[in-house]
Design a protein around this motif. Structure first.
Motif, mmCIF file in Angstrom:
data_model
loop_
_atom_site.group_PDB
_atom_site.id
_atom_site.type_symbol
_atom_site.label_atom_id
_atom_site.label_comp_id
_atom_site.label_asym_id
_atom_site.label_seq_id
_atom_site.Cartn_x
_atom_site.Cartn_y
_atom_site.Cartn_z
ATOM 1 N N ALA A 71 27.845 48.576 16.520
ATOM 2 C CA ALA A 71 27.349 49.507 16.343
ATOM 3 C C ALA A 71 25.336 49.260 15.720
ATOM 4 C CB ALA A 71 27.986 50.627 15.959
ATOM 5 N N ILE A 72 25.435 48.363 14.409
ATOM 6 C CA ILE A 72 24.097 48.707 13.482
ATOM 7 C C ILE A 72 23.193 47.194 14.309
ATOM 8 C CG2 ILE A 72 24.936 49.324 11.898
ATOM 9 C CD1 ILE A 72 25.557 47.125 10.483
ATOM 10 N N ALA A 73 24.017 46.256 15.984
ATOM 11 C CA ALA A 73 22.911 45.231 16.438
ATOM 12 C C ALA A 73 21.801 45.531 16.385
ATOM 13 C CB ALA A 73 23.657 44.644 17.601
ATOM 14 N N ASP A 74 21.352 47.041 16.768
ATOM 15 C CA ASP A 74 19.859 46.795 16.384
ATOM 16 C C ASP A 74 19.109 46.881 14.696
ATOM 17 O OD1 ASP A 74 19.603 47.257 19.002
ATOM 18 O OD2 ASP A 74 19.238 49.401 19.235
ATOM 19 N N GLU A 75 19.656 47.153 13.908
ATOM 20 C CA GLU A 75 19.351 47.641 12.850
ATOM 21 C C GLU A 75 19.338 45.776 12.353
ATOM 22 O OE1 GLU A 75 21.950 51.080 11.409
ATOM 23 O OE2 GLU A 75 21.628 49.558 9.927
ATOM 24 N N LEU A 76 20.235 45.464 12.725
ATOM 25 C CA LEU A 76 20.580 43.817 12.056
ATOM 26 C C LEU A 76 19.902 43.129 13.071
ATOM 27 C CD1 LEU A 76 24.678 43.052 12.347
ATOM 28 C CD2 LEU A 76 22.717 43.440 9.720
ATOM 29 N N ALA A 77 18.808 43.265 14.099
ATOM 30 C CA ALA A 77 18.100 42.084 14.888
ATOM 31 C C ALA A 77 16.626 42.520 14.080
ATOM 32 C CB ALA A 77 18.285 42.492 16.324
ATOM 33 N N ALA A 78 16.181 43.804 13.696
ATOM 34 C CA ALA A 78 15.143 44.334 12.585
ATOM 35 C C ALA A 78 15.287 43.207 11.331
ATOM 36 C CB ALA A 78 14.861 45.615 12.508
ATOM 37 N N ILE A 127 29.035 37.770 8.672
ATOM 38 C CA ILE A 127 29.824 39.002 9.495
ATOM 39 C C ILE A 127 30.576 39.738 8.593
ATOM 40 C CG2 ILE A 127 30.507 40.205 11.643
ATOM 41 C CD1 ILE A 127 28.309 37.904 12.673
ATOM 42 N N ARG A 128 31.649 38.936 7.939
ATOM 43 C CA ARG A 128 32.972 39.464 7.611
ATOM 44 C C ARG A 128 31.739 40.405 6.012
ATOM 45 N NH1 ARG A 128 35.195 34.939 9.062
ATOM 46 N NH2 ARG A 128 36.153 36.053 11.382
ATOM 47 N N ASP A 129 31.005 39.967 5.318
ATOM 48 C CA ASP A 129 30.799 40.436 4.070
ATOM 49 C C ASP A 129 29.940 41.616 4.701
ATOM 50 O OD1 ASP A 129 31.753 38.915 2.218
ATOM 51 O OD2 ASP A 129 29.720 37.566 1.881
ATOM 52 N N ILE A 130 29.359 41.896 5.895
ATOM 53 C CA ILE A 130 28.475 42.932 6.335
ATOM 54 C C ILE A 130 29.442 44.107 6.009
ATOM 55 C CG2 ILE A 130 26.920 43.708 7.910
ATOM 56 C CD1 ILE A 130 25.398 40.931 8.235
ATOM 57 N N LEU A 131 30.610 43.130 7.138
ATOM 58 C CA LEU A 131 30.984 44.663 7.596
ATOM 59 C C LEU A 131 31.894 45.294 6.437
ATOM 60 C CD1 LEU A 131 32.737 42.870 10.027
ATOM 61 C CD2 LEU A 131 32.105 45.141 10.367
ATOM 62 N N ASP A 132 32.084 44.166 5.147
ATOM 63 C CA ASP A 132 32.720 45.106 3.681
ATOM 64 C C ASP A 132 32.124 46.413 3.269
ATOM 65 O OD1 ASP A 132 35.016 42.932 3.993
ATOM 66 O OD2 ASP A 132 34.095 41.689 2.704
ATOM 67 N N ASP A 133 30.408 45.651 3.356
ATOM 68 C CA ASP A 133 29.676 46.556 2.360
ATOM 69 C C ASP A 133 29.480 47.990 3.734
ATOM 70 O OD1 ASP A 133 28.538 44.871 1.383
ATOM 71 O OD2 ASP A 133 26.484 43.495 2.960
ATOM 72 N N LEU A 134 29.711 47.854 5.349
ATOM 73 C CA LEU A 134 29.591 49.041 5.808
ATOM 74 C C LEU A 134 30.939 49.857 5.919
ATOM 75 C CD1 LEU A 134 29.065 47.853 9.595
ATOM 76 C CD2 LEU A 134 27.296 49.385 8.380
ATOM 77 N N ALA A 135 31.781 49.027 5.067
ATOM 78 C CA ALA A 135 33.105 49.532 4.799
ATOM 79 C C ALA A 135 32.231 50.464 3.783
ATOM 80 C CB ALA A 135 34.603 48.978 4.015
ATOM 81 N N LEU A 163 19.992 54.951 5.505
ATOM 82 C CA LEU A 163 19.779 53.657 5.781
ATOM 83 C C LEU A 163 18.502 52.697 5.846
ATOM 84 C CD1 LEU A 163 19.736 51.914 8.825
ATOM 85 C CD2 LEU A 163 17.137 53.166 9.245
ATOM 86 N N ARG A 164 18.613 53.310 4.826
ATOM 87 C CA ARG A 164 17.963 51.811 3.916
ATOM 88 C C ARG A 164 18.551 51.200 2.748
ATOM 89 N NH1 ARG A 164 12.571 50.604 3.241
ATOM 90 N NH2 ARG A 164 12.305 49.164 0.596
ATOM 91 N N ALA A 165 19.391 52.139 1.806
ATOM 92 C CA ALA A 165 20.201 51.693 1.647
ATOM 93 C C ALA A 165 21.536 50.298 2.229
ATOM 94 C CB ALA A 165 21.478 52.475 0.925
ATOM 95 N N ARG A 166 21.433 51.015 3.575
ATOM 96 C CA ARG A 166 21.989 50.556 4.153
ATOM 97 C C ARG A 166 21.374 48.888 4.518
ATOM 98 N NH1 ARG A 166 25.445 52.908 9.027
ATOM 99 N NH2 ARG A 166 23.501 52.479 9.913
ATOM 100 N N VAL A 167 20.943 48.712 5.012
ATOM 101 C CA VAL A 167 19.980 47.827 5.271
ATOM 102 C C VAL A 167 19.709 47.132 4.469
ATOM 103 C CG1 VAL A 167 17.256 46.804 5.659
ATOM 104 C CG2 VAL A 167 18.347 48.573 7.099
#
Lengths: 216, 216
Positions: free
Chosen positions: B97-104, B135-143, B151-155
């Protein structure tokens, strides 16, 4: 007793510290660096140790001299050329008055006319001794301690001055082997943890201490 | 931007530290030893500096990634063979769902059927990346951050995870040249004094502090 092995010598580059991490099992660890040509940094199993090289070596030489005195007297070595030390007549008189005591400690002096004394033998443990500087320090000790002091205290003060002059100075680069030999001897000599003036010769920072410094 | 130069590499013996005492003029000094394969000890003009190599490098990579993003986007590099990461279907859905953000941010992922995603491109700065762990760490961050975060904080959280995975780890021996290069880059990057979590990346012990530890 072995010769000290850390006495003053021409400055040399520090050798690469050995990378045998097994040596870190020893209480004082494996030498890894010499900083500011005085502080030996060693890695232990769970921390780092910082050693004041001059204070530690001075203490070891002092303990060696005392042990030698108590066992069979301090071995002396004749100088090829006697060293003439110019003093005031009063100082020459004062130092010559304890010539017998000094001879028992391996330091053989004789009158050389006027205010001069000749140094004929020095303790074998103390290589490359600056005899003139040592004799001036002993005169300072005598002045500090006064005439009323017990002989034993006076002798210990002289041995302490000898140890200072016979030990590796700050500002002398040590090789990794020399640093590790110093650490191993400190582990053998129980009193080596304090310098002749009662201050610590080494400190340990545990990894937990270091992490605390980093706010962990 | 240069490649980091400190990324994971086969463990090697520490090279002898250079003895050029002139380098100690630099604020963070000249590297002299690596202790416990994480702490870099450097000699400065009037003290010693201890650097947490992982925390320092992680911060530098984070700053590089942010600067690159702000300048012209994070350069990515295609993997020769896409890396397949197996996740739960729910996790795969969340990360895609955040593939576009990750691609950036230089991390290009695609669905690979079921709970799997394929990693096709990674940020060029991050060599030898373990994409599955990232990717597992990014999923932890999202949780942790929840859906409400800006968005900025997430990025930034994703960049921080990337920096962690792209930086030199504790337990990796560094050569003297690598250590000195790290010190010099830390001097250039003002924010390098704190790790991504706000803790110091280095501490300094002045010689006066060390002498105080020794009771001077």
């Amino acid at each position: 007793f072995q010769a000290p092995g850390f006495a003053e010598a021409p400055a040399a580059r520090v050798e690469p510290a050995p990378q045998a991490d097994g040596a870190t099992d020893a209480p004082l660890g494996a030498a890894r660096a010499q900083l500011h040509q005085n502080w030996i940094v060693a890695q232990t199993a769970d921390g780092i140790v910082i050693v004041d090289q001059h204070a530690a070596h001075e203490r070891l030489v002092y303990e060696r001299l005392k042990a030698q005195r108590d066992a069979n007297g301090i071995a002396s070595q004749a100088l090829l050329i006697p060293e003439i030390v110019e003093l005031s007549e009063a100082d020459a008189h004062r130092i010559l008055a304890i010539a017998d005591e000094l001879a028992a400690l391996g330091l053989v002096i004789e009158p050389f006319g006027g205010g001069a004394v000749a140094v004929r033998e020095v303790p074998a443990l103390l290589q490359r001794l600056n005899a003139a500087a040592l004799i001036r320090d002993i005169l300072d000790d005598l002045a500090d301690q006064g005439a009323s002091d017990r002989l034993r205290a006076r002798v210990d003060a002289v041995l302490s001055s000898m140890a200072c002059h016979g030990s590796v100075r700050s500002g002398r680069r040590m090789t990794a082997d020399e640093m590790n030999a110093l650490l191993r001897e400190m582990e053998r000599v129980p009193k080596s943890g304090q310098c002749n003036h009662g201050r610590p010769t080494w400190i340990e920072l545990k990894l937990a201490d270091i992490e605390r410094l980093f706010g962990r």
